[in-house]
Design an enzyme around this catalytic site. Structure first.
Site, PDB file in Angstrom:
ATOM      1  N   LYS A  99       0.837  -1.201   0.000  1.00  0.00           N
ATOM      2  CA  LYS A  99       0.000   0.000   0.000  1.00  0.00           C
ATOM      3  C   LYS A  99       0.867   1.244   0.000  1.00  0.00           C
ATOM      4  O   LYS A  99       2.087   1.176   0.130  1.00  0.00           O
ATOM      5  CB  LYS A  99      -0.912   0.003   1.232  1.00  0.00           C
ATOM      6  CG  LYS A  99      -1.999  -1.057   1.159  1.00  0.00           C
ATOM      7  CD  LYS A  99      -3.059  -0.744   2.182  1.00  0.00           C
ATOM      8  CE  LYS A  99      -4.030  -1.893   2.341  1.00  0.00           C
ATOM      9  NZ  LYS A  99      -4.878  -1.697   3.522  1.00  0.00           N
ATOM     10  N   HIS A 114       1.874   6.771   3.265  1.00  0.00           N
ATOM     11  CA  HIS A 114       1.303   8.123   3.250  1.00  0.00           C
ATOM     12  C   HIS A 114       1.959   9.036   4.286  1.00  0.00           C
ATOM     13  O   HIS A 114       2.830   8.611   5.060  1.00  0.00           O
ATOM     14  CB  HIS A 114      -0.219   8.078   3.403  1.00  0.00           C
ATOM     15  CG  HIS A 114      -0.685   7.278   4.583  1.00  0.00           C
ATOM     16  ND1 HIS A 114      -0.474   7.694   5.876  1.00  0.00           N
ATOM     17  CD2 HIS A 114      -1.346   6.096   4.652  1.00  0.00           C
ATOM     18  CE1 HIS A 114      -0.989   6.809   6.689  1.00  0.00           C
ATOM     19  NE2 HIS A 114      -1.513   5.818   5.983  1.00  0.00           N
ATOM     20  N   HIS A 170       2.423   7.866   7.757  1.00  0.00           N
ATOM     21  CA  HIS A 170       3.547   6.982   8.046  1.00  0.00           C
ATOM     22  C   HIS A 170       4.845   7.785   8.198  1.00  0.00           C
ATOM     23  O   HIS A 170       5.686   7.457   9.028  1.00  0.00           O
ATOM     24  CB  HIS A 170       3.712   5.927   6.951  1.00  0.00           C
ATOM     25  CG  HIS A 170       2.564   4.946   6.903  1.00  0.00           C
ATOM     26  ND1 HIS A 170       1.803   4.762   5.783  1.00  0.00           N
ATOM     27  CD2 HIS A 170       2.057   4.124   7.845  1.00  0.00           C
ATOM     28  CE1 HIS A 170       0.871   3.843   6.045  1.00  0.00           C
ATOM     29  NE2 HIS A 170       1.007   3.441   7.289  1.00  0.00           N
TER      30      HIS A 170
HETATM   31  N1  ARG Z   1      -0.092  -0.460   9.783  1.00  0.00           N
HETATM   32  C1  ARG Z   1      -0.991   0.431  10.452  1.00  0.00           C
HETATM   33  C2  ARG Z   1      -1.470   1.506   9.492  1.00  0.00           C
HETATM   34  O1  ARG Z   1      -0.826   1.802   8.532  1.00  0.00           O
HETATM   35  C3  ARG Z   1      -0.377   1.089  11.650  1.00  0.00           C
HETATM   36  C4  ARG Z   1      -0.027   0.159  12.773  1.00  0.00           C
HETATM   37  C5  ARG Z   1      -0.045   0.846  14.086  1.00  0.00           C
HETATM   38  N2  ARG Z   1       0.323  -0.013  15.168  1.00  0.00           N
HETATM   39  C6  ARG Z   1      -0.451  -0.895  15.783  1.00  0.00           C
HETATM   40  N3  ARG Z   1       0.077  -1.612  16.733  1.00  0.00           N
HETATM   41  N4  ARG Z   1      -1.700  -1.041  15.458  1.00  0.00           N
HETATM   42  O2  ARG Z   1      -2.495   2.117   9.745  1.00  0.00           O
END
Ligand code: ARG
Length: 578
Positions: A138, A141, A144
């Site tokens: 993905k 963005h 991130h």
């Molecule tokens: N991969 C997730 C996203 O892009 C964020 C993860 C955040 N951490 C967690 N432990 N849920 O939205």
């Protein structure tokens, strides 16, 4: 040392008020340098003393402040004591201020402020910081990017305060998207392209398969079948998935390296797939699970026990959810890393998610959930490059570097250097960081290339420019004979202002450690740069008698050392030349 001064004032108070010294350490603060002439160095809030029960909270605050100020006498450290509005001001002997503040910088000392009494009072232990956490195939963005730099700041800060820090990246590497990606790859994928430009190719395949899936039921069937194979750990499906993951992690590692960031652990949702089902079982055994009308399983979080607020942990088809994996992951991390605190860094849209997580864990009996924290941040609008929307982290870094390189080539002050790209990269990244860290983390902001790259404004470029200028000053004068240091040669207003400002460094770090906001440090460093700019003009090194030149160099060396140390905590790599 700075802490010698604070401790001396605290000792003085301790003798007069007959209370332990420590009681005064945190009630004393260094006075911020203001434009108006400011002469005192420390300030004691009498109200804080009352609130902390050091003195009785009765009678008129102002009268008491004045009485206390009268009672305190000057000594070899403090030359002036005066009462202000509810505060007592202390002015340290100027020469002693200069001497004690600059003593530490004799030998490339870079721990200034970090060993202070105030910071010693903070709890230490193992801190797990989870940040960045992009999703495979993905878009990477702006959220991130923010998580990456904010998490890195928090990890750096915790580390320099003496905690042992585990930096963790929790990849979005599981879920139905991999069903689609796997099915899509079998149709549109190409191993050649995957090797050449992995992130781009995975993203392309993912976009294409999603488009196809809009009106093609067969794709969905294939995707579900593929995901099922994954859930059952079937060989070929697993090895394709693993290839996607490995390649992605490798690519990311390289980009993180450009940012000067590393992770100790690349974890991910896939690691907790099976544990998630054990969690559901445990919830069931503990009697915490309810089956809803829709056939899903949920934990009731409502005070009244009427399911008005609940956390769904199992879909009706028996598959686990994002939250289920997070519950499992938290328990697993506690067992593996024995953290004393855990910090999650994501955008504020996930606040509810973490709120639920922090409710389910204690319900299961995990009291350490109270030491887990979510640091939410706001949205960034308009993060685009010249060629359009940002898809990968690399795009933003490339654009920052290119724009900075162009600015450097147009600036008359730019120096000759071995690798201008490298400098442009570091300065460009600092611009991104400072733009992001200037306001409160929860606020949204508008991404603005031109503004963030201004050399004169309150930007990361200005920080780097000041640092490079100080380094060059030291390089040009390293011939000035080293000799004794005479503090009486640094009594000018400009130099006192810098020292008074440096007195606040540990307080700024303390404040940042309390609320995990980088803005305190950013504003402290920007102010330092402004003070340095004025001092630079008025306190020339070149052409001054040797002892004066030496003393001034020591002042600038101190300022440079603190600037570099603060920049590093923010995640900025200081450049020596630009
Ligand atoms: N991969 C997730 C996203 O892009 C964020 C993860 C955040 N951490 C967690 N432990 N849920 O939205």
């Amino acid at each position: 040392m700075a802490c010698f001064l604070r401790r001396s004032v605290a000792a003085k108070l301790s003798r007069t008020l007959r209370q332990p010294e420590d009681a005064f350490i945190s009630a004393l603060s260094a006075v911020p340098v203001s434009k108006k002439q400011q002469s005192s160095d420390f300030r004691l809030s009498v109200n804080t003393l009352r609130l902390n029960g050091i003195i009785p909270a009765s009678g008129d605050l102002q009268l008491e402040t004045e009485a206390l100020a009268n009672e305190l006498k000057q000594d070899s450290v403090v030359e002036e004591i005066s009462a202000g509005h509810g505060v007592i001001n202390f002015k340290v002997h100027r020469q002693l201020l200069v001497q004690k503040m600059l003593e530490p910088f004799e030998e490339g000392y870079d721990k200034f402020g970090l060993r202070s009494e105030l910071l010693k009072s903070l709890k230490k232990g193992t801190t797990l910081v989870e940040f960045s956490s992009p999703n495979i195939a993905k878009k990477f963005h702006a959220g991130h990017l923010r998580s990456t730099i904010i998490g890195n700041f928090i990890a750096n800060l915790k580390q320099c305060l003496g905690n042992s820090v585990i930096r963790m990246n929790y990849l979005g590497d599981w879920g139905m998207q991999f069903g689609l990606l796997g099915a899509g790859f079998n149709q549109f994928g190409c191993q050649e392209k995957l090797k050449e430009n992995p992130l781009q190719h995975l993203f392309d395949v993912y976009v294409q398969v999603n488009r196809e899936a809009e009106n093609n039921e067969e794709i969905w069937t294939a995707a579900r079948a593929f995901f099922q194979k994954l859930e059952q750990h079937e060989g070929p499906a697993m090895s394709l998935w693993k290839q996607f993951r490995d390649i992605t992690v490798n690519e990311y590692k390289q980009v993180y390296q450009r940012l000067g960031i590393h992770f100790d652990v690349y974890s991910g949702e896939s690691f907790h797939q099976e544990q998630a089902h054990e969690v559901v079982q445990r919830l069931q055994d503990q009697g915490l699970l309810k089956i809803t009308e829709k056939g899903t399983s949920a934990v009731d979080l409502s005070p009244a026990g009427d399911m008005s607020s609940c956390c769904t942990v199992l879909r009706s088809d028996g598959t686990s959810l994002y939250i289920t994996r997070d519950i499992a992951a938290a328990i697993d991390r506690k067992e593996q890393y024995h953290f004393d605190e855990m910090i999650y860094v994501t955008d504020k849209s996930q606040e509810h998610h973490f709120h639920q997580l922090f409710q389910v864990l204690p319900a299961m009996g995990y009291s350490w959930a109270g030491r887990c924290q979510h640091v939410p941040f706001g949205l960034v609008r308009g993060m685009n490059t010249r060629s359009g929307e940002v898809v990968f982290l690399e795009d933003v870094l490339d654009e920052a570097r290119a724009r900075m390189l162009q600015n450097m080539s147009q600036s008359k002050t730019t120096k000759e250097m071995d690798c201008p790209e490298d400098t442009a990269e570091k300065v460009g990244i600092s611009a991104l960081i400072v733009q992001d860290f200037r306001g409160p983390l929860e606020s949204d902001y508008k991404f603005d290339w031109d503004r963030m790259l201004q050399a004169r404004g309150d930007t990361g470029v200005f920080l780097q420019y000041t640092h490079a200028r100080l380094c060059s000053l030291m390089r040009r004068n390293n011939g000035v004979a080293a000799g004794g240091f005479d503090p009486s040669l640094l009594l000018e207003e400009r130099s006192i202002a810098i020292l008074q400002h440096l007195l606040r460094y540990d307080e700024v770090l303390y404040q940042s450690a309390k609320d995990l906001q980088p803005k305190h440090l950013v504003h402290f460093l920007l102010r330092l740069c402004h003070l340095v700019a004025s001092a630079h003009k008025e306190l020339p090194v070149k052409g001054s008698p040797d002892e004066v030149a030496q003393a001034r160099l020591r002042l600038f060396r101190g300022a440079c050392s603190v600037l570099a140390s603060g920049m590093r905590i923010l995640g900025i790599i200081p450049v020596d030349k630009m």
